[in-house]
Design an enzyme around this catalytic site. Structure first.
Site, PDB file in Angstrom:
ATOM      1  CG  ASP A 200      -2.210   0.755   1.086  1.00  0.00           C
ATOM      2  OD1 ASP A 200      -2.132   1.965   0.814  1.00  0.00           O
ATOM      3  OD2 ASP A 200      -3.297   0.163   1.230  1.00  0.00           O
ATOM      4  CG  ASP A 227       1.679   5.374  -6.333  1.00  0.00           C
ATOM      5  OD1 ASP A 227       0.927   4.832  -7.173  1.00  0.00           O
ATOM      6  OD2 ASP A 227       1.586   6.563  -6.027  1.00  0.00           O
ATOM      7  CG  HIS A 246     -14.701   0.554  -6.162  1.00  0.00           C
ATOM      8  ND1 HIS A 246     -15.774   0.554  -5.303  1.00  0.00           N
ATOM      9  CD2 HIS A 246     -13.604   0.773  -5.398  1.00  0.00           C
ATOM     10  CE1 HIS A 246     -15.343   0.768  -4.065  1.00  0.00           C
ATOM     11  NE2 HIS A 246     -14.034   0.896  -4.106  1.00  0.00           N
TER      12      HIS A 246
HETATM   13  C1  LIG Z   1     -10.786   1.090  -0.904  1.00  0.00           C
HETATM   14  S1  LIG Z   1      -9.317   0.639  -0.106  1.00  0.00           S
HETATM   15  C2  LIG Z   1      -9.347  -1.115  -0.237  1.00  0.00           C
HETATM   16  C3  LIG Z   1      -8.618  -1.803   0.876  1.00  0.00           C
HETATM   17  C4  LIG Z   1      -8.614  -3.320   0.827  1.00  0.00           C
HETATM   18  N1  LIG Z   1      -8.030  -3.834  -0.376  1.00  0.00           N
HETATM   19  C5  LIG Z   1     -10.014  -3.844   0.994  1.00  0.00           C
HETATM   20  O1  LIG Z   1     -10.588  -4.394   0.045  1.00  0.00           O
HETATM   21  O2  LIG Z   1     -10.565  -3.739   2.094  1.00  0.00           O
HETATM   22  C6  LIG Z   1      -8.076   1.121  -1.259  1.00  0.00           C
HETATM   23  C7  LIG Z   1      -6.669   0.980  -0.713  1.00  0.00           C
HETATM   24  O3  LIG Z   1      -5.770   1.375  -1.765  1.00  0.00           O
HETATM   25  C8  LIG Z   1      -4.716   2.127  -1.204  1.00  0.00           C
HETATM   26  N2  LIG Z   1      -4.149   2.977  -2.263  1.00  0.00           N
HETATM   27  C9  LIG Z   1      -4.589   4.179  -2.676  1.00  0.00           C
HETATM   28  N3  LIG Z   1      -3.840   4.634  -3.685  1.00  0.00           N
HETATM   29  C10 LIG Z   1      -2.908   3.676  -3.933  1.00  0.00           C
HETATM   30  C11 LIG Z   1      -1.830   3.572  -4.857  1.00  0.00           C
HETATM   31  N4  LIG Z   1      -1.593   4.542  -5.736  1.00  0.00           N
HETATM   32  N5  LIG Z   1      -1.057   2.461  -4.827  1.00  0.00           N
HETATM   33  C12 LIG Z   1      -1.314   1.485  -3.917  1.00  0.00           C
HETATM   34  N6  LIG Z   1      -2.332   1.526  -3.019  1.00  0.00           N
HETATM   35  C13 LIG Z   1      -3.106   2.620  -3.024  1.00  0.00           C
HETATM   36  C14 LIG Z   1      -5.358   2.899  -0.095  1.00  0.00           C
HETATM   37  O4  LIG Z   1      -4.391   3.350   0.832  1.00  0.00           O
HETATM   38  C15 LIG Z   1      -6.329   1.879   0.466  1.00  0.00           C
HETATM   39  O5  LIG Z   1      -5.746   1.116   1.481  1.00  0.00           O
END
Ligand SMILES: C[S@@+](CC[C@H](N)C(=O)[O-])C[C@H]1O[C@@H](n2cnc3c(N)ncnc32)[C@H](O)[C@@H]1O
Length: 337
Positions: A200, A227, A246
């Site tokens: 993450d 990222d 999404h």
């Molecule tokens: C909606 S949450 C989903 C969390 C988990 N996968 C779940 O299903 O419960 C999206 C996650 O993506 C992470 N995130 C946001 N931008 C990102 C990026 N550019 N690269 C990697 N992770 C990212 C956020 O920090 C967050 O933890």
């Protein structure tokens, strides 16, 4: 059916459903079930320990009884078995984070749904066209609250994925966008041969590590910052992207899937899960409301049908692409390289 047999009841119930929704959110915010998990209490004792004024408390607690969140024996309130397991903040089985976030973050934007539909723009105060997570995480309190909310909404789905995907055939996985780590924990608990990476943005690392330690899984799970749009993906046999696609527009969705394909070894697998909409767009109301939540929270995000999800994996090069319904509104699409 004649006109006199038609009833407006369900419209009224649906439209006023926000009363019950807010009562449950406030119960979680105030810690009603966390307090009752310590022992049954009268309304007066609860009001004192939760520092409530007193006026309205009986109505609030009895409404929660009528809504089957808590129970009452005579004048003493106690948790239902479900509230005790899932709404006591001090238990590892707590899922109230999603309701805390609903109250703290989603409630106000949803009050402006009509504005969002008129303007097509997010209603959470973000301006311009930045990454929505820059906005969400600009409030330091929100980082942990958001991660805990993801645990709340994804733990049960994670348990089902652990059973429905043949993890026995693989040695390692990486959860891309892992948040607090609900999925890595459930996979590690269900499959002792697996080691996993939670990946993450870097600011999630301490939140992930603290959660993993609660389950004593530090020797099998570790955090790697990545990222997904900028950095190389951590190496693993299986990638999982849960509630990730999404949040972004079509190009970014496809970019994420393609990046996973390119980084996987031959024989590796990608699992994508979301509240995917049924192909006829008639049944999964939660999936379509989730998509509206993306309208309110993000500049370009939207939820998608199972068929669309499958097609994006095929377009990226995945073979044997299949879809499986999970618990509740979630489905997963799986592709092999
Ligand atoms: C909606 S949450 C989903 C969390 C988990 N996968 C779940 O299903 O419960 C999206 C996650 O993506 C992470 N995130 C946001 N931008 C990102 C990026 N550019 N690269 C990697 N992770 C990212 C956020 O920090 C967050 O933890």
């Amino acid at each position: 059916m004649s006109q006199s047999q038609l009833s407006p009841e369900r419209f009224i119930q649906m439209g006023m459903g926000f009363w019950a929704a807010k009562a449950v959110m406030s119960a979680v915010e105030l810690g009603v079930c966390t307090e009752l998990a310590k022992g049954a209490k009268s309304a007066e004792a609860l009001a004192e320990s939760l520092r409530l004024n007193g006026r309205g408390v009986r109505d609030f607690l009895d409404a929660l009884v009528a809504l089957n969140v808590i129970e009452r024996d005579g004048s003493v309130y106690r948790n239902t078995p479900e509230a005790d397991q899932f709404l006591d903040r001090n238990k590892n089985t707590y899922v109230g984070g999603i309701l805390e976030m609903a109250g703290a973050r989603l409630w106000n934007p949803w009050g402006r749904l009509s504005d969002a539909l008129r303007t097509g723009t997010p209603q959470n105060g973000m301006s311009g066209d930045p990454n929505h997570f820059d906005h969400i995480y600009s409030d330091p309190k929100m980082v942990k609250l958001f991660a805990e909310a993801m645990t709340g909404i994804s733990t049960q789905t994670a348990r089902v994925i652990a059973q429905k995907f043949p993890f026995g055939d693989y040695r390692s996985f990486c959860d891309i966008g892992c948040a607090q780590g609900a999925l890595p924990v459930q996979l590690a608990l269900a499959h002792p041969q697996l080691t996993g990476i939670g990946s993450d943005l870097p600011l999630i690392k301490p939140i992930f590590e603290e959660y993993i330690a609660r389950f004593n899984l530090q020797s099998r799970l570790r955090f790697e910052p990545c990222d997904v749009f900028k950095d190389p993906m951590p190496k693993a046999d299986v990638y999982i992207m849960g509630h990730m696609l999404h949040g972004w527009g079509l190009e970014e969705k496809k970019q994420m899937v393609k990046k996973a394909y390119d980084a996987l070894p031959k024989g590796g697998a990608l699992i994508v899960f979301d509240a995917m909409i049924d192909d006829d767009r008639r049944k999964n109301a939660f999936g379509m409301l989730m998509s509206l939540n993306m309208l309110l929270e993000t500049p370009h995000g939207f939820d998608y049908t199972v068929q669309e999800g499958k097609q994006w994996l095929k377009d990226a090069g995945f073979r044997d692409v299949s879809a499986t319904a999970l618990n509740g509104p979630d489905s997963m699409v799986v592709g092999l390289k």
